[in-house]
Design an enzyme around this catalytic site. Structure first.
Site: not given
Length: 494
Positions: A79, A160, A184
């Site tokens: 990420k 997210s 998330s």
């Protein structure tokens, strides 16, 4: 043998160790897969050289008869919230466009030390603020799933960690890192039919991970199944003296401790999680999950978490307050974007840089956070929200006097279409209604896929455990996984 990219972390690790295929074969297969799936916009930066270098090291070690590292040659997606030395890191925001960290986050350093390689940096909601991956400055991530009604609506992968969810679900990588502030990891895992765990706050170091809300942010793995999550979590975790919130504890052997038996365990069903207008499919899956854990030997008990209804409003005071403080560092002086209009002074540069560099959702949360921290409203909002947070943590403590883990839905719906909720921030925030309470309490929680809705989209079940009881959470997740028998995967339309 099936396509190498159909294999998960455990299968790839074992196959490389046993010589069924080389680490280089594995990496080459995933590099091709990533290059053919750019339509999904899951990767912001591709780093094939990093993955190839790790594969060469793994193959050389095996050829020399050396003991291989735990993740030797396994390629992962990272990420874009984790700083990676020499590789662009933007947190999905224009204000960090072009920023190349001169250091490595502790979590990614732990993964590289375990022998893993990096396929690239994954797209995400800007500064981890979002539930659909629509706030990224570099375009939406597309879910690999489509509704079975014949329509062509493009779906949100959740957020997210939407890039991570899409990459794992679409078989672009066997596992990925995510971060979870209010859900998330878990919500996008549920939306895309994969597993993901948020460990106890402090299990994974936050050093080198770009901050959203420091008292809530926690790294965790996203992968095909529970075992793969256990393997990755072992590699990611560990005490870090550079992080004041890091827990000084030995890393557990979660994979070795996996068991699908729930005999002697009590599973709590919180009555407050039966929210108004819950879709029947979500409720039916929850009932099925209860039956699966009962079949695994668990005793089912009803518990109460009376302050649950206040969790979401408390979260959306605390998280923006911390964000407004953390994001003050982005001023155009030291790194990232600098917008300096001709003849402008220092304050003008700050204003212009932040106006151009931050997206609408980030600005919204900064303004909310600044407001609740202001002199006239600090006690009325922020102090009260922290009191509610303490009450929520106490609710969980009391519930765990009667049970070992809690079972709830992960999200109040299946994946929604891109643009469907972006005009209504409150509707978007409500996606976190089941995940936020455990985040406020700092508890480990995991989402596992349980089934499909009538449109053929994945639905997830959430397990919440006591602090530091990741093993209990993983075991309950494994019990659900084995009984759900979830094998669905998206058709490769991209």
């Amino acid at each position: 043998m099936s396509d190498i990219t159909d294999l998960g972390v455990a299968a790839l690790r074992d196959g490389i160790r046993l010589g069924w295929f080389s680490a280089r074969e594995v990496v080459d297969a995933f590099i091709v897969k990533v290059s053919r799936a750019r339509t999904l916009n899951a990767f912001l930066v591709e780093t094939p050289d990093h993955a190839i270098a790790a594969a060469k090291a793994a193959d050389a070690a095996r050829a020399a008869g050396e003991v291989l590292a735990p993740l030797a040659g396994v390629p992962l997606g990272i990420k874009d919230l984790f700083c990676t030395k020499g590789v662009a890191t933007t947190a999905g925001s224009l204000i960090l466009e072009g920023f190349t960290p001169p250091y490595e986050s502790t979590v990614t350093r732990n993964l590289w030390d375990a022998g893993a390689g990096m396929l690239g940096k994954l797209n995400m909601d800007q500064f981890a603020m979002g539930s659909s991956n629509e706030t990224s400055a570099f375009g939406n991530v597309l879910s690999p799933w489509r509704r079975s009604d014949g329509g062509n609506a493009t779906l949100a992968p959740g957020g997210s960690s939407g890039g991570s969810a899409t990459a794992v679900s679409a078989r672009l990588c066997p596992g990925a890192t995510g971060t979870d502030t209010g859900g998330s990891i878990r919500q996008p895992a549920a939306f895309t039919g994969i597993a993901g765990i948020k460990p106890t706050y402090g299990r994974c170091s936050r050093w080198g991970t770009i901050a959203f809300a420091s008292s809530l942010d926690q790294a965790g793995p996203m992968a095909r199944d529970v075992r793969d999550c256990a393997i990755l979590l072992e590699a990611m975790s560990g005490f870090d003296p550079k992080d004041a919130t890091s827990l000084q504890l030995d890393v557990s052997r979660w994979e070795d401790g996996l068991s699908a038996s729930m005999r002697g365990k009590r599973v709590g069903i919180p009555r407050e999680y039966r929210v108004d207008d819950m879709p029947e499919e979500i409720d039916a899956l929850w009932r099925a999950g209860i039956d699966w854990l009962r079949d695994a030997g668990a005793e089912i008990v009803e518990v109460s978490l009376p302050h649950t209804k206040y969790a979401l409003p408390a979260y959306y005071i605390i998280a923006p307050a911390e964000a407004s403080s953390n994001l003050a560092r982005y001023d155009g002086v030291r790194y990232g974007l600098r917008d300096l209009p001709e003849g402008a002074g220092l304050q003008d540069m700050y204003a212009a840089t932040r106006a151009d560099g931050f997206g609408a959702e980030v600005k919204r949360r900064i303004m909310i956070g600044t407001y609740v921290l202001s002199a006239g409203f600090y006690d009325a909002y922020y102090t009260q929200a922290q009191k509610v947070r303490a009450l929520i943590a106490r609710d969980f403590e009391q519930a765990f006097e009667r049970c070992d883990v809690l079972l709830t839905p992960t999200a109040p719906s299946a994946a929604f279409a891109l643009g469907e909720k972006s005009a209504d921030p409150i509707a978007m925030y409500l996606n976190d209604v089941f995940t936020v309470p455990s985040s406020l309490a700092g508890l480990p929680a995991m989402s596992v896929p349980g089934g499909l809705d009538k449109q053929g989209l994945p639905l997830g079940l959430q397990i919440i455990g006591r602090a530091l009881d990741e093993q209990g959470v993983l075991n309950a997740g494994l019990a659900l996984e084995e009984r759900a028998g979830f094998t669905a995967r998206p058709d490769a339309w991209w």
